[in-house]
Scaffold this active site. Structure first.
Site, PDB file in Angstrom:
ATOM      1  N   ASP A 287       0.928  -1.089   0.032  1.00  0.00           N
ATOM      2  CA  ASP A 287       0.156  -0.089  -0.106  1.00  0.00           C
ATOM      3  C   ASP A 287       0.925   1.151   0.032  1.00  0.00           C
ATOM      4  O   ASP A 287       1.968   1.199  -0.698  1.00  0.00           O
ATOM      5  CB  ASP A 287      -1.077   0.134   1.393  1.00  0.00           C
ATOM      6  CG  ASP A 287      -2.237   0.669   0.871  1.00  0.00           C
ATOM      7  OD1 ASP A 287      -2.149   1.820   0.446  1.00  0.00           O
ATOM      8  OD2 ASP A 287      -3.390  -0.054   1.056  1.00  0.00           O
ATOM      9  N   HIS A 310       2.186   2.162  -3.239  1.00  0.00           N
ATOM     10  CA  HIS A 310       1.245   2.695  -3.893  1.00  0.00           C
ATOM     11  C   HIS A 310       1.801   4.319  -3.835  1.00  0.00           C
ATOM     12  O   HIS A 310       0.737   5.065  -4.196  1.00  0.00           O
ATOM     13  CB  HIS A 310      -0.239   2.705  -3.284  1.00  0.00           C
ATOM     14  CG  HIS A 310      -0.943   1.390  -3.401  1.00  0.00           C
ATOM     15  ND1 HIS A 310      -2.254   1.225  -2.786  1.00  0.00           N
ATOM     16  CD2 HIS A 310      -0.603   0.229  -3.984  1.00  0.00           C
ATOM     17  CE1 HIS A 310      -2.619  -0.247  -3.314  1.00  0.00           C
ATOM     18  NE2 HIS A 310      -1.455  -0.544  -3.860  1.00  0.00           N
TER      19      HIS A 310
END
Length: 476
Positions: A287, A310
Site C-alpha cells: 500500500d 502505492h
C-alpha cells in the site's frame, strides 16, 4: 613580607574561584562528548593567561599548573560522556523477567513486567530486547506516562502471535505505546507482524469474505518528543507504523517491507500528528509507502526510497462526508520505483476542509504509474460513489524538479472537483516521459494551474482543445 604574602594568598583564592568558573564554562561549551579535552584546554588556557598578564612570579601557580595536567577525568571513573545517555540510566532486560526469546513461548508477561518497572524508574531507563533472539508476543500496550525518559532498545526480533483469538480485545493494534514523553525506539532489531494469515483472510484478497479490521504492527499514540531510529518493521498485519496524535517526532533509518500484494500494509501512517520529520528510510509494501491523513501538520519527508507500493499519499481525506485538514507538508527528496502511484493527493466527494501548503520536490520516478496525481473523486469501494458537490479543497500545491519515467501514457492527472477546483497548483521543472521513451500526457480537470519554465508533459493551454483543462500559464 607578611602583607605581601597576604596579598598573594588572597589573590590565589580569587584566582582559584575564577579559574573553576572558567574551566567549567569552557569545557561545557566544548560539548560533553569532549569533556576531558575541553576541561584541559580551559585549564591550560586560563593558567597561561593569568600567569602572563597578572603575575610576574610564576611560582604562585605551580599548584594550579598541576590541575591542568591532571584533569578531573569523569570518563575514567565510569561516566559515558556521550551526550546521549544519562550515566544513571537503568536497564530493564526482558530476559531478566523471564522472557525465553525462542519464537515459540509467548513472552508477553515478561514484556509487561519489564516495561512496568522501566516506566516507573525515576531515572532514565532502557527497556531492552536482546539481540539474536526472537520473542513471540501477543497484543500489548506500553502505557505511560513514565517517570523519566525511556529508550526501547530493540536489538532482537519481536514476532506477532498468529492466533486471532489473542486480538479479540483490540483488533486494531498489536504493539501500542501510549502517552509516553521523551521516548526513543531504536536498536537495529526487527518488528515482525507475521501478517500472512491476516492477508489471506482479507476481503481485498478473497472477495467472498466479510471485511474486518486487522492490527497495525506498531502504534505510537499521544507520544511527544519521540525518536524512532534504526529499525526494521516487516510483514505487518495491516499498517506497519502509525503516529497518532503525536508531537515533535523524528523518524530515521527505518526499513519497512511487505509483499507487493499484501493488502492495506501502509509503511508509515501519519494521523493527527504535528511536527514530524521522516528521513533516510526505505519502504516497500502493498500500500502507501507514506500516508498522511487528517489532523496532520508540519510534516517533512526526505531521503525516501519507495517501492513497491502505492506511492506517497496525502489522504484519503473526507470519507463518509467527514471534515479533514492537512497542511504544511513537504516531500523533499524521494526515489520511487514501480509504484502504482507517485505523489498523490486523494479525497472523497462529499467531504469538507482542505489540504493546503504542500510541496513535492526533488523526486525521481522510475516506471511509476500516475507519477503526479490529484484525485478529488477518489472512490475505494466496489459500488460507484455518489456524485456530491461538497469536497475537501486542495490549495497551494507545488511540484518542483520531478523527473523520470511513467508506466502509463498519463504522467500528470489533476482530476479536481467542479464545485471546488484545485487552487494555486504550480508545476516547475517537470520532465517525465513514458518508459519506452514516448511522450507522456497531462490530463487536467478543474484546476488553477501555473506551469513554470520546463514542464513536460504540459496541460493544454487552449481549453477549447482540451476540455479537461483550464488554468493560468507562465513562462518565467
Amino acid at each position: 613580607m607578611a602583607p605581601q604574602r597576604c596579598i598573594t594568598f588572597f589573590s590565589c583564592v580569587i584566582v582559584l574561584i575564577i579559574f573553576c568558573i572558567s574551566c567549567y564554562t569552557f569545557s561545557y561549551h566544548e560539548h560533553v562528548r569532549n569533556y576531558k579535552s575541553g576541561f584541559s584546554k580551559a585549564c591550560t588556557w586560563y593558567i597561561k593567561t593569568v600567569k602572563d598578564f597578572m603575575f610576574q612570579d610564576s611560582d604562585v601557580f605551580d599548584g594550579l599548573a598541576l590541575i591542568s595536567t591532571k584533569t578531573f577525568d569523569v570518563v575514567s571513573h565510569g561516566a559515558k560522556g556521550d551526550g546521549k545517555k544519562d550515566d544513571t540510566t537503568k536497564t530493564f532486560d526482558v530476559d531478566s523477567y523471564g522472557a525465553k526469546g525462542d519464537g515459540k513461548k509467548d513472552d508477553i508477561k515478561a514484556f509487561k513486567k519489564a516495561w512496568k518497572e522501566a516506566c516507573s524508574s525515576k531515572t532514565a531507563a532502557v527497556f531492552h530486547v536482546a539481540k539474536n533472539k526472537k520473542y513471540l508476543v501477543a497484543p500489548i500496550r506500553f502505557e505511560g506516562p513514565c517517570k523519566a525518559s525511556i529508550t526501547m532498545q530493540i536489538s532482537g526480533t519481536i514476532l506477532a502471535s498468529e492466533q486471532e483469538s489473542k486480538y479479540k480485545k483490540d483488533e486494531k493494534h498489536w504493539l501500542r505505546v501510549d502517552k509516553v514523553e521523551d521516548l526513543v525506539i531504536e536498536g537495529g532489531g526487527v518488528i515482525d507482524g507475521n501478517g500472512d494469515s491476516w492477508w489471506k483472510n482479507s476481503c481485498k484478497v478473497d472477495k467472498s469474505l466479510p471485511c474486518k479490521d486487522a492490527p497495525t504492527a506498531l502504534t505510537l499514540y499521544k507520544c511527544t518528543s519521540l525518536t524512532v531510529n534504526n529499525l526494521k518493521i516487516q510483514n505487518a498485519q495491516k499498517m506497519h507504523i502509525s503516529f497518532d496524535h503525536c508531537e515533535n517526532v523524528q523518524v530515521s533509518e527505518i526499513q519497512i517491507t511487505a509483499p507487493e500484494d499484501s493488502p492495506n500494509t501502509d509503511g508509515i501512517h501519519v494521523t493527527h500528528t504535528q511536527n514530524i520529520t521522516i528521513s533516510d528510510s526505505v519502504i516497500g509494501t502493498g500500500d502507501d509507502c507514506i500516508s498522511i491523513v487528517s489532523g496532520s501538520q508540519g510534516v517533512l519527508a526526505t531521503g525516501i526510497t519507495c517501492g513497491p507500493g502505492h506511492g506517497i499519499s496525502i489522504g484519503s481525506l473526507g470519507s463518509k462526508n467527514s471534515e479533514a485538514y492537512v497542511s504544511d507538508v513537504t516531500i523533499d527528496g524521494a526515489n520511487l520505483t514501480g509504484t502504482t502511484n507517485g505523489v498523490r493527493i486523494k479525497t472523497w466527494q462529499g467531504g469538507s476542509g482542505n489540504a493546503s501548503n504542500i510541496m513535492f520536490r526533488n523526486i525521481i520516478m522510475n516506471n511509476v504509474s500516475n507519477p503526479i496525481i490529484i484525485d478529488q473523486n477518489y472512490c475505494d469501494q466496489e459500488k460507484a460513489c455518489k456524485e456530491q458537490d461538497d469536497a475537501v479543497e486542495i490549495i497551494n500545491v507545488t511540484y518542483q524538479n520531478i523527473t523520470g519515467t511513467s508506466a502509463d501514457k498519463e504522467a500528470i492527472i489533476f482530476d479536481c472537483s467542479k464545485s471546488h477546483p484545485c487552487q494555486g497548483i504550480i508545476l516547475k521543472q517537470i520532465n517525465i516521459t513514458q518508459v519506452d521513451g514516448d511522450d507522456a500526457k497531462a490530463i487536467c480537470k478543474n484546476v488553477e494551474l501555473t506551469p513554470v519554465k520546463i514542464v513536460i508533459p504540459r496541460c493544454s493551454e487552449n481549453a477549447d482543445q482540451d476540455q479537461l483543462a483550464f488554468g493560468t500559464y507562465s513562462s518565467y
